[in-house]
Design an enzyme around this catalytic site. Structure first.
Site, PDB file in Angstrom:
ATOM      1  N   LYS A 177       0.909  -1.064   0.064  1.00  0.00           N
ATOM      2  CA  LYS A 177       0.127  -0.035  -0.084  1.00  0.00           C
ATOM      3  C   LYS A 177       0.950   1.369   0.093  1.00  0.00           C
ATOM      4  O   LYS A 177       1.394   1.701   0.981  1.00  0.00           O
ATOM      5  CB  LYS A 177      -0.874   0.010   1.330  1.00  0.00           C
ATOM      6  CG  LYS A 177      -2.093   1.247   1.186  1.00  0.00           C
ATOM      7  CD  LYS A 177      -2.509   1.735   2.574  1.00  0.00           C
ATOM      8  CE  LYS A 177      -1.575   2.781   3.037  1.00  0.00           C
ATOM      9  NZ  LYS A 177      -1.613   4.155   2.127  1.00  0.00           N
ATOM     10  N   GLU A 252      10.277   1.414  10.144  1.00  0.00           N
ATOM     11  CA  GLU A 252      11.310   2.472   9.588  1.00  0.00           C
ATOM     12  C   GLU A 252      10.421   3.797   9.920  1.00  0.00           C
ATOM     13  O   GLU A 252       9.475   4.260   9.011  1.00  0.00           O
ATOM     14  CB  GLU A 252      11.611   2.290   8.247  1.00  0.00           C
ATOM     15  CG  GLU A 252      12.452   1.270   8.007  1.00  0.00           C
ATOM     16  CD  GLU A 252      13.751   1.142   8.492  1.00  0.00           C
ATOM     17  OE1 GLU A 252      14.323   2.184   8.886  1.00  0.00           O
ATOM     18  OE2 GLU A 252      14.462  -0.063   8.847  1.00  0.00           O
ATOM     19  N   CYS A 291      13.470  11.200   5.754  1.00  0.00           N
ATOM     20  CA  CYS A 291      13.804  10.707   7.155  1.00  0.00           C
ATOM     21  C   CYS A 291      15.180  11.272   7.882  1.00  0.00           C
ATOM     22  O   CYS A 291      15.100  11.355   8.811  1.00  0.00           O
ATOM     23  CB  CYS A 291      13.573   9.441   7.109  1.00  0.00           C
ATOM     24  SG  CYS A 291      14.569   8.452   6.019  1.00  0.00           S
ATOM     25  N   GLU A 394      10.452  15.987  14.487  1.00  0.00           N
ATOM     26  CA  GLU A 394      10.541  16.002  13.092  1.00  0.00           C
ATOM     27  C   GLU A 394       9.885  16.745  12.388  1.00  0.00           C
ATOM     28  O   GLU A 394       8.667  16.751  12.339  1.00  0.00           O
ATOM     29  CB  GLU A 394      10.521  14.607  12.692  1.00  0.00           C
ATOM     30  CG  GLU A 394      10.832  14.342  11.358  1.00  0.00           C
ATOM     31  CD  GLU A 394      10.338  12.880  10.778  1.00  0.00           C
ATOM     32  OE1 GLU A 394       9.247  12.257  11.087  1.00  0.00           O
ATOM     33  OE2 GLU A 394      11.419  12.279  10.173  1.00  0.00           O
TER      34      GLU A 394
HETATM   35  P1  NAD Z   1       2.879   8.642   7.447  1.00  0.00           P
HETATM   36  O1  NAD Z   1       3.033   7.726   8.663  1.00  0.00           O
HETATM   37  O2  NAD Z   1       1.859   9.749   7.558  1.00  0.00           O
HETATM   38  O3  NAD Z   1       2.189   7.583   6.382  1.00  0.00           O
HETATM   39  C1  NAD Z   1       3.112   6.467   6.057  1.00  0.00           C
HETATM   40  C2  NAD Z   1       2.250   5.269   5.349  1.00  0.00           C
HETATM   41  O4  NAD Z   1       1.211   4.953   6.519  1.00  0.00           O
HETATM   42  C3  NAD Z   1       1.173   6.050   4.258  1.00  0.00           C
HETATM   43  O5  NAD Z   1       1.040   4.912   3.340  1.00  0.00           O
HETATM   44  C4  NAD Z   1      -0.132   6.059   5.264  1.00  0.00           C
HETATM   45  O6  NAD Z   1      -1.469   5.938   4.349  1.00  0.00           O
HETATM   46  C5  NAD Z   1      -0.131   4.700   5.989  1.00  0.00           C
HETATM   47  N1  NAD Z   1      -0.826   5.043   7.333  1.00  0.00           N
HETATM   48  C6  NAD Z   1      -1.414   6.095   7.890  1.00  0.00           C
HETATM   49  N2  NAD Z   1      -2.169   5.926   9.013  1.00  0.00           N
HETATM   50  C7  NAD Z   1      -2.029   4.687   8.951  1.00  0.00           C
HETATM   51  C8  NAD Z   1      -2.675   3.464   9.884  1.00  0.00           C
HETATM   52  N3  NAD Z   1      -3.364   3.865  11.020  1.00  0.00           N
HETATM   53  N4  NAD Z   1      -2.317   2.527   9.713  1.00  0.00           N
HETATM   54  C9  NAD Z   1      -1.621   1.777   8.666  1.00  0.00           C
HETATM   55  N5  NAD Z   1      -1.098   2.609   7.831  1.00  0.00           N
HETATM   56  C10 NAD Z   1      -1.261   3.785   7.823  1.00  0.00           C
HETATM   57  O7  NAD Z   1       3.928   9.081   7.008  1.00  0.00           O
HETATM   58  P2  NAD Z   1       4.252   9.990   5.844  1.00  0.00           P
HETATM   59  O8  NAD Z   1       3.952  11.371   6.059  1.00  0.00           O
HETATM   60  O9  NAD Z   1       3.769   9.414   4.351  1.00  0.00           O
HETATM   61  O10 NAD Z   1       5.730   9.934   5.648  1.00  0.00           O
HETATM   62  C11 NAD Z   1       6.809  10.657   6.360  1.00  0.00           C
HETATM   63  C12 NAD Z   1       7.129   9.756   7.477  1.00  0.00           C
HETATM   64  O11 NAD Z   1       8.135   8.645   7.111  1.00  0.00           O
HETATM   65  C13 NAD Z   1       8.513  10.674   8.288  1.00  0.00           C
HETATM   66  O12 NAD Z   1       8.159  10.776   9.658  1.00  0.00           O
HETATM   67  C14 NAD Z   1       9.692   9.948   7.873  1.00  0.00           C
HETATM   68  O13 NAD Z   1      10.574  10.208   8.429  1.00  0.00           O
HETATM   69  C15 NAD Z   1       9.055   8.666   7.544  1.00  0.00           C
HETATM   70  N6  NAD Z   1      10.149   7.961   6.851  1.00  0.00           N
HETATM   71  C16 NAD Z   1      11.031   7.050   7.394  1.00  0.00           C
HETATM   72  C17 NAD Z   1      12.038   6.522   6.469  1.00  0.00           C
HETATM   73  C18 NAD Z   1      13.193   5.545   7.232  1.00  0.00           C
HETATM   74  O14 NAD Z   1      13.856   5.053   6.298  1.00  0.00           O
HETATM   75  N7  NAD Z   1      13.231   5.360   8.566  1.00  0.00           N
HETATM   76  C19 NAD Z   1      12.089   6.596   5.131  1.00  0.00           C
HETATM   77  C20 NAD Z   1      11.112   7.582   4.553  1.00  0.00           C
HETATM   78  C21 NAD Z   1      10.007   8.196   5.376  1.00  0.00           C
END
Ligand code: NAD
Length: 500
Positions: A177, A252, A291, A394
């Site tokens: 997803k 992650e 990230c 962050e």
């Molecule tokens: P997000 O947590 O809002 O969303 C990430 C994914 O989770 C999306 O596909 C979203 O639809 C899904 N999601 C949201 N709520 C959910 C739930 N209740 N259950 C299951 N899935 C759910 O994050 P974002 O805004 O898309 O991305 C930014 C974040 O990602 C930042 O915090 C960044 O640091 C992190 N990130 C981490 C890494 C890493 O390697 N550690 C890499 C890239 C991004």
């Protein structure tokens, strides 16, 4: 605009069962780029059922390693064939520059090749000395089963590939997803997996929201592993939902990554220029929506003023615009929500005493095209301290905070004072000091005199609240496998533990 069939279940592409759709916006002008299927729990259940069947009854988990590796290499070749098309989608979806999109395609091509090589170079198990010549004992790795993969919007293709490549190499099946904001490159990746010969039902995708599709995947009893990349709040929900069925969880999450600059790194003009340039790149590439962004500059007092002045000068010269346009160095933020979040962080920093040395506002309409995009000027905030909200959380925007230090111990204490622990850097002209400090930093990746590079063969992941588990490297493959010990008695005889 016609609705794209972005859900794939059992090898068939289709719209959402209930007919839901979602407009994908171009962050550079807020216009609709595409309309995609908005899946729900029903679509998710169908995709998990297809992945379950493909794992339990299909050929993929039992396919010879060499054949699976060949499929991974074909995917790598197809990624290169479609490099420009994918890079353009990635740029238009996320706002990043076209060149960054190309780099992402090349990086993930390497990841597919790496995991193909890794499984091919394995010996097929670790023989254990049982202390008895009549016993043959071996530890082997097997596919984990059905994997749910949930990915964010900042590096859609890259985050998907770091999961898809090892899962396929391990013989798993999956449902992915992508972020609801940026699904296009992941849809393309699943198409390439099919084209490369992945059997029907192995690679499934459901486009849709986190609260529906993501939540259902996390709790689904037929999913064996949920691998999530995203923010701390959603990641916590995923872990809680997964706990009910005790599935394996890989997370992650975010980071608040320190970039420690010692004065001795700036002892020469060349050293000064390098450290400033790296700090600029650390903080502002992809508008800070990374990230591992070096969002927290921790700089030794004797060079602080000069360093910050130069950083601010160069930040003010970064050329903003649509990522696909020549000469643009930074695109917009991904959404109106991300823009407003950035504004709120800068407002809170000002209220807590930070001094804006560059940016601190949206660019003037005359400074950037198109005017309707979600642009925010690269922002340098000086006079920050570790108690500030903007330093602790962050921000995921084009903001770098500056803190000064006077001793090595203070630098280490500041750099480790975070609930996260994803990545960090130390710049120093003294190798012994740089290595000493690197050893004391509690983060999953440490760069010395560099920022941002990663290697497919080296593990990526975080300490603390930056996550659980590792991607890439041998551990990144093991996330997608179970470990089994096979103890074989070569000369069976009664145990006679019980007398009767
Ligand atoms: P997000 O947590 O809002 O969303 C990430 C994914 O989770 C999306 O596909 C979203 O639809 C899904 N999601 C949201 N709520 C959910 C739930 N209740 N259950 C299951 N899935 C759910 O994050 P974002 O805004 O898309 O991305 C930014 C974040 O990602 C930042 O915090 C960044 O640091 C992190 N990130 C981490 C890494 C890493 O390697 N550690 C890499 C890239 C991004």
């Amino acid at each position: 605009m016609s609705v794209r069939e972005t859900i794939s279940v059992g090898g068939q592409w289709r719209a959402a069962a209930a007919g839901g759709t979602r407009a994908i916006l171009d962050p550079a002008d807020a216009w609709t780029l595409a309309v995609v299927a908005e899946g729900d729990a029903e679509d998710t259940d169908a995709a998990v059922a297809a992945a379950r069947r493909a794992f339990d009854e299909g050929p993929w988990p039992r396919t010879a390693t060499a054949e699976r590796a060949a499929v991974l290499r074909r995917i790598a070749d197809l990624l290169q064939r479609d490099r420009e098309e994918i890079a353009e989608w990635e740029s238009r979806d996320t706002g990043k520059t076209l060149e960054e999109g190309r780099v992402d395609v090349d990086d993930v091509t390497s990841a597919f090749r790496y995991f193909a090589d890794l499984v091919m170079n394995e010996s097929g198990g670790r023989v254990v000395d049982a202390g008895d010549p009549e016993v043959h004992s071996i530890v082997v790795h097997e596919s984990v089963g059905v994997c749910a993969m949930i990915t964010p919007w900042n590096y859609p293709l890259l985050q998907a590939s770091w999961k898809v490549a090892p899962a396929l190499a391990a013989g798993d099946t999956f449902v992915i997803k992508p972020s609801e904001l940026t699904p296009m490159s992941t849809v393309h990746l699943v198409k390439l997996a099919h084209e490369a010969g992945v059997p029907a039902g192995v690679a499934n995708i459901v486009t849709g929201a986190g609260a529906t599709v993501g939540a259902r995947l996390s709790e689904h009893p037929d999913v064996d592993l949920v691998s999530f990349t995203g923010g701390l709040v959603s990641g916590t929900k995923v872990a809680q939902a997964a706990a009910a069925s005790v599935k394996k969880v890989a997370l992650e999450l975010g980071g608040k990554n320190p970039n420690v600059v010692f004065a001795d790194a700036c002892a020469t003009e060349e050293g000064f220029d390098t450290a400033v340039d790296q700090a600029l790149n650390a903080a502002f590439i992809h508008s800070g929506q990374v990230c591992s962004a070096g969002a927290r500059l921790i700089v030794e007092e004797p060079v602080r003023e000069r360093f910050v002045a130069e950083l601010a000068r160069r930040a003010g010269r970064i050329r903003l615009g649509r990522g696909t346009e020549d000469g643009v160095e930074c695109g917009p933020l991904v959404s109106q929500q991300q823009l407003e979040k950035t504004e709120a962080y800068v407002a809170s920093a000002r209220a807590e005493g930070a001094v804006v040395r560059a940016g601190g506002a949206r660019p003037e309409p005359s400074e950037v095209r198109p005017e309707s995009g979600y642009f925010y000027s690269p922002t340098v905030l000086d006079d920050c301290h570790r108690g500030m909200k903007v330093v602790r959380e962050e921000t995921f925007g084009p903001i770098v905070t500056v803190e000064g230090f006077t001793t090595e111990d203070e630098a280490v204490s500041l750099a480790n004072d975070t609930e996260y622990g994803l990545a960090g850097a130390v710049f120093s002209g003294d190798t012994a000091r740089a290595r000493r400090v690197a050893a004391r930093l509690r983060h999953g990746t440490i760069w010395i005199n560099d920022f941002h590079p990663y290697l497919p063969q080296a593990e990526w992941g975080g300490f603390g609240k930056s996550g659980v588990g590792r991607e890439l490297g041998p551990s990144g493959l093991d996330e997608y496998r179970e470990t089994k010990h096979v103890y074989e008695n070569l000369r069976p005889s009664p145990v006679r533990w019980f007398a009767g």
